[in-house]
Design a protein around this motif. Structure first.
Motif, PDB file in Angstrom:
ATOM      1  N   ARG A   1       0.834  -1.207   0.000  1.00  0.00           N
ATOM      2  CA  ARG A   1       0.000   0.000   0.000  1.00  0.00           C
ATOM      3  C   ARG A   1       0.866   1.253   0.000  1.00  0.00           C
ATOM      4  NH1 ARG A   1      -5.498  -0.930   2.577  1.00  0.00           N
ATOM      5  NH2 ARG A   1      -5.749  -3.191   2.473  1.00  0.00           N
ATOM      6  N   ALA A   2       1.932   1.235   0.791  1.00  0.00           N
ATOM      7  CA  ALA A   2       2.826   2.398   0.862  1.00  0.00           C
ATOM      8  C   ALA A   2       3.527   2.629  -0.467  1.00  0.00           C
ATOM      9  CB  ALA A   2       3.837   2.222   1.978  1.00  0.00           C
TER      10      ALA A   2
ATOM     11  N   ARG B   1       0.371   5.281  -0.233  1.00  0.00           N
ATOM     12  CA  ARG B   1      -0.509   5.337   0.938  1.00  0.00           C
ATOM     13  C   ARG B   1       0.317   5.229   2.224  1.00  0.00           C
ATOM     14  NH1 ARG B   1      -4.785   1.084  -1.442  1.00  0.00           N
ATOM     15  NH2 ARG B   1      -5.677   1.145   0.647  1.00  0.00           N
TER      16      ARG B   1
ATOM     17  N   GLU C   1      -1.072   4.769   5.893  1.00  0.00           N
ATOM     18  CA  GLU C   1      -1.425   3.431   6.375  1.00  0.00           C
ATOM     19  C   GLU C   1      -0.261   2.786   7.118  1.00  0.00           C
ATOM     20  OE1 GLU C   1      -3.732   1.016   3.682  1.00  0.00           O
ATOM     21  OE2 GLU C   1      -4.563   2.830   2.771  1.00  0.00           O
TER      22      GLU C   1
ATOM     23  N   LYS D   1       2.273   2.337  -3.186  1.00  0.00           N
ATOM     24  CA  LYS D   1       1.271   3.013  -4.026  1.00  0.00           C
ATOM     25  C   LYS D   1       0.972   4.415  -3.497  1.00  0.00           C
ATOM     26  CE  LYS D   1      -0.777  -1.376  -5.326  1.00  0.00           C
ATOM     27  NZ  LYS D   1      -1.902  -2.292  -5.132  1.00  0.00           N
TER      28      LYS D   1
END
Length: 179
Positions: A89-90, A94, A97, A92
């Motif tokens: 996620r990071a 984010r 999060e 990408k």
């Protein structure tokens, strides 16, 4: 957000395990204190440490007859899966999060040490396990059957071990622990 601090109260009376936990706390502090430019590198160091840390504990459990599918090992796998998901996620963009996960880990880690690692350390001391060599000084103290449940020889029964939020999440329904 409160940064986790190591304290002697977190110790489990096993030097190698305590040193690993102290390193984990320091790496988590680095994540919590990192700016956006340094966050991924700090997180990846924490993840690599956690993978090695959990693999080591899992080897100790296997060597001393903790069941391969016990809740302690299952919790390790669940936390690693969540951390790896956070990494993706990071990547990408984010990053928030990862910061939320770091805050959750700061709550989870002391509870995991107290509820599960302390029981493992107790068991390892009982059987005279030397983590450096793998030698078991008291093989007669090994359980006849692989230990199941939360912490094995610690005396914790089902439902006795506290867990925190989504990171911990081990229960008989979710993780296949003994009912």
């Amino acid at each position: 957000m409160t940064t986790l601090q190591w304290s002697e109260d977190m110790g489990v009376e096993m030097a190698q395990m305590d040193a690993t936990h102290q390193e984990c706390v320091a790496l988590l502090q680095a994540v919590q204190g990192a700016d956006d430019a340094r966050l991924m590198a700090a997180w990846e160091r924490l993840l690599a440490h956690t993978e090695a840390h959990f693999a080591e504990e899992d080897r100790w459990m296997q060597a001393t007859r903790f069941a391969a599918g016990n809740c302690h090992s299952q919790q390790h796998q669940q936390v690693l899966n969540i951390m790896r998901d956070g990494t993706e996620r990071a990547r990408k963009g984010r990053l928030v999060e990862l910061r939320l996960m770091a805050a959750e880990l700061a709550v989870w880690l002391p509870q995991h040490i107290d509820a599960m690692d302390a029981g493992l350390a107790h068991h390892l001391r009982q059987v005279g396990y030397d983590p450096a060599t793998g030698h078991i000084a008291h093989p007669e103290a090994l359980p006849h059957e692989p230990l199941q449940g939360w912490g094995g020889a610690s005396g914790l029964g089902e439902g006795d071990a506290p867990v925190a939020g989504q990171v911990a999440g081990c229960s008989d329904k979710k993780m296949g622990c003994n009912a």
